[in-house]
Enzyme design. Structure first.
Site, mmCIF file in Angstrom:
data_model
loop_
_atom_site.group_PDB
_atom_site.id
_atom_site.type_symbol
_atom_site.label_atom_id
_atom_site.label_comp_id
_atom_site.label_asym_id
_atom_site.label_seq_id
_atom_site.Cartn_x
_atom_site.Cartn_y
_atom_site.Cartn_z
ATOM 1 N N PHE A 126 -41.288 44.285 -12.878
ATOM 2 C CA PHE A 126 -41.464 44.364 -11.424
ATOM 3 C C PHE A 126 -40.717 45.599 -10.896
ATOM 4 O O PHE A 126 -39.607 45.879 -11.328
ATOM 5 C CB PHE A 126 -40.933 43.077 -10.797
ATOM 6 C CG PHE A 126 -41.247 42.942 -9.338
ATOM 7 C CD1 PHE A 126 -42.503 42.525 -8.925
ATOM 8 C CD2 PHE A 126 -40.299 43.242 -8.381
ATOM 9 C CE1 PHE A 126 -42.794 42.398 -7.576
ATOM 10 C CE2 PHE A 126 -40.588 43.114 -7.023
ATOM 11 C CZ PHE A 126 -41.837 42.697 -6.619
ATOM 12 N N ASP A 203 -35.026 37.588 -14.569
ATOM 13 C CA ASP A 203 -35.556 37.465 -13.216
ATOM 14 C C ASP A 203 -36.580 36.324 -13.233
ATOM 15 O O ASP A 203 -37.581 36.388 -13.957
ATOM 16 C CB ASP A 203 -36.206 38.791 -12.801
ATOM 17 C CG ASP A 203 -36.642 38.784 -11.342
ATOM 18 O OD1 ASP A 203 -36.926 37.700 -10.802
ATOM 19 O OD2 ASP A 203 -36.711 39.883 -10.752
ATOM 20 N N TYR A 228 -38.813 32.288 -1.892
ATOM 21 C CA TYR A 228 -39.949 32.280 -0.948
ATOM 22 C C TYR A 228 -41.307 32.269 -1.640
ATOM 23 O O TYR A 228 -42.327 32.249 -0.980
ATOM 24 C CB TYR A 228 -39.862 33.472 0.017
ATOM 25 C CG TYR A 228 -39.691 34.826 -0.637
ATOM 26 C CD1 TYR A 228 -40.774 35.478 -1.212
ATOM 27 C CD2 TYR A 228 -38.452 35.448 -0.677
ATOM 28 C CE1 TYR A 228 -40.629 36.705 -1.816
ATOM 29 C CE2 TYR A 228 -38.290 36.691 -1.274
ATOM 30 C CZ TYR A 228 -39.376 37.316 -1.842
ATOM 31 O OH TYR A 228 -39.212 38.529 -2.445
ATOM 32 N N LYS A 229 -41.333 32.285 -2.964
ATOM 33 C CA LYS A 229 -42.614 32.253 -3.680
ATOM 34 C C LYS A 229 -42.982 30.789 -3.944
ATOM 35 O O LYS A 229 -43.286 30.065 -3.007
ATOM 36 C CB LYS A 229 -42.501 33.097 -4.941
ATOM 37 C CG LYS A 229 -42.318 34.587 -4.565
ATOM 38 C CD LYS A 229 -42.106 35.516 -5.720
ATOM 39 C CE LYS A 229 -42.075 36.954 -5.193
ATOM 40 N NZ LYS A 229 -41.555 37.914 -6.164
ATOM 41 N N ARG A 379 -55.062 39.034 -8.036
ATOM 42 C CA ARG A 379 -54.165 37.989 -8.518
ATOM 43 C C ARG A 379 -54.425 36.710 -7.732
ATOM 44 O O ARG A 379 -54.303 36.670 -6.515
ATOM 45 C CB ARG A 379 -52.723 38.469 -8.330
ATOM 46 C CG ARG A 379 -51.745 37.916 -9.289
ATOM 47 C CD ARG A 379 -50.393 38.565 -9.133
ATOM 48 N NE ARG A 379 -49.878 38.430 -7.771
ATOM 49 C CZ ARG A 379 -48.624 38.684 -7.415
ATOM 50 N NH1 ARG A 379 -47.752 39.107 -8.327
ATOM 51 N NH2 ARG A 379 -48.219 38.562 -6.175
HETATM 52 C C1 LIG Z 1 -40.967 39.102 -5.706
HETATM 53 C C2 LIG Z 1 -40.040 39.637 -6.741
HETATM 54 C C3 LIG Z 1 -38.803 40.198 -6.389
HETATM 55 C C4 LIG Z 1 -38.457 40.343 -4.946
HETATM 56 O O1 LIG Z 1 -37.197 40.879 -4.678
HETATM 57 P P1 LIG Z 1 -36.681 40.858 -3.180
HETATM 58 O O2 LIG Z 1 -35.346 41.448 -3.241
HETATM 59 O O3 LIG Z 1 -36.711 39.445 -2.702
HETATM 60 O O4 LIG Z 1 -37.632 41.682 -2.348
HETATM 61 C C5 LIG Z 1 -37.965 40.592 -7.413
HETATM 62 N N1 LIG Z 1 -38.333 40.484 -8.713
HETATM 63 C C6 LIG Z 1 -39.532 39.977 -9.069
HETATM 64 C C7 LIG Z 1 -39.901 39.857 -10.506
HETATM 65 C C8 LIG Z 1 -40.429 39.565 -8.099
HETATM 66 O O5 LIG Z 1 -41.608 39.062 -8.442
#
Ligand SMILES: *Cc1c(COP(=O)(O)O)cnc(C)c1O
Length: 405
Positions: A126, A203, A228-229, A379
């Site tokens: 990511f 992560d 939030y996901k 997706r």
């Molecule tokens: C959505 C996501 C993030 C988001 O990071 P934020 O700091 O909340 O914007 C980080 N890592 C992964 C793998 C994600 O999918």
């Protein structure tokens, strides 16, 4: 029964042991097909109520006295989340953003391996993790070792052996790839890294609330993720940080904020870090985000990760989303951009098509909300508590119609 029949989707919904959870979300327009709960979960009704309570009752009437019970929220919500990720109580704080937590955990890990000069990350990782790693490498003069990752099947454990030597300090990896949903072998990768003396920072953004995670059995040292996901905590709800209990006092957090101070309100002259995970807090937590996140996490905990996983596997598997892809979309030029084996795939399905960007926009115009992911995939997120099988059916039927147009 014909697996592409709408009746089949409805029958799956009727038999869905998590079906009643959909009622616990606010869905103002039932015509909207929402296949993006893996980017931002729908709002639980109880989260809206929690936001009202924290603003209208607690903030308005308790005023600063509210901190009497707000102060503990990052740790309390962390303990609520812990079982969903296989952590023990006192190993998780819910606070700050995932990116900030990623930076903090990676910095602490690098400080714990001062004699090593390399950091590894997957090519398909990511973006925020890649950017944080690039920044840390530039600031500290470290070498970055890129792990080649298969675009569909994800990272092979054997790749770890190629980079893990006596100079490697840290590997940063998503447990679930954000494009393909491939699941990395957390326990095996952690073990390979440890044999070489390196740490792994996991992560969990696309795995928490979707698949069973066992940080304890996998012997993980550090992890971060989002609420939030799949955890339905709301836009900008705080991320979380996990530090294995045995390392919490040994590793040093890079930010010495006053929320990590042992006697915070003594306002003392020197920083003396609180013991345990409390020593990893930074500053004042955002209570609105935390209040909503607490509700979202509690819903997933109530549903139970095993039932969540079973639904996710049915949804993504040949029974449903993938059977529709095979029957309707493959003859129209789409391919599967996710592992076909349901055991290797988490809760979204990537549909690859050369016109994916245009198709995603056209779906949006028909109130079918999915994500385009560069360069060529749509997706389809299957949020176990709020996505119905009928919704998946209608979304993919719209895509089929677009492909015929
Ligand atoms: C959505 C996501 C993030 C988001 O990071 P934020 O700091 O909340 O914007 C980080 N890592 C992964 C793998 C994600 O999918």
């Amino acid at each position: 029964m014909d697996l592409t029949d709408l009746e089949h989707a409805r029958a799956l919904d009727r038999a869905d042991p998590l079906g009643e959870f959909r009622m616990r979300f606010t869905i103002p327009d039932p015509e909207v097909v929402y296949l993006d709960g893996n980017s931002l979960g729908r709002p639980p009704r109880a989260a809206l109520e929690a936001l009202r309570r924290v603003t209208s009752e607690e903030w308005a009437t308790e005023l600063i006295r509210g901190w009497g019970h707000w102060l503990d929220a990052p740790l309390r919500v962390g303990d609520l989340l812990a079982p969903l990720i296989g952590a023990r109580s006192g190993e998780v704080v819910v606070t700050d953003s995932t990116t900030v937590n990623l930076f903090r955990a990676a910095s602490a890990a690098l400080d714990a391996r001062p004699e090593r000069h390399a950091i590894a990350i997957a090519t398909e990782e990511f973006p925020t993790a890649r950017y944080v790693v690039e920044g840390l490498a530039a600031a500290r003069g470290l070498e970055i070792r890129w792990l080649p990752e298969h675009p569909i099947e994800g990272l092979a454990v054997a790749e770890i052996d190629r980079v893990a030597d006596e100079d490697l300090a840290l590997i940063v990896l998503s447990q679930v790839n954000y494009r393909s949903a491939a699941i990395a072998d957390l326990a095996a990768i952690t073990a390979r890294a440890r044999e070489a003396g390196a740490l792994v920072l996991w992560d969990l953004a696309h795995s928490a609330g979707a698949i069973p995670i066992d940080l304890t059995a996998g012997s993980a040292d550090l992890a971060v993720g989002c609420t939030y996901k799949y955890l339905n905590g709301g836009p900008g709800a705080p991320g979380y940080l996990y530090v294995r209990r045995e390392l919490q006092d040994e590793f040093r957090p890079p930010i010495q904020g006053w929320f990590a101070q042992a006697e915070q309100f003594e306002m003392g002259p020197r920083f003396e870090r609180a013991a345990g995970i409390a020593g990893w807090l930074v500053g004042t937590p955002g209570m609105l985000g935390l209040a909503a996140a607490e509700v979202g996490i509690a819903l997933s905990a109530e549903a139970g990760i095993d039932r969540i996983r079973i639904k996710g596997m049915i949804d993504g598997q040949r029974f449903h989303a993938i059977s529709l892809l095979d029957a309707w979309l493959a003859p129209r030029g789409c391919t599967l951009g996710s592992p076909r084996d349901p055991g290797r795939r988490a809760n979204h399905v990537a549909i690859v098509h050369p016109d994916a960007r245009r198709l995603t926009a056209e779906l949006m115009a028909r109130s079918v909300i999915a994500d385009f992911r560069a360069p060529n995939s749509i997706r389809i997120g299957l949020s176990p508590l709020s996505t119905s099988f009928e919704e998946v059916h209608r979304g993919l039927a719209s895509l089929r119609e677009l492909l015929d147009a």
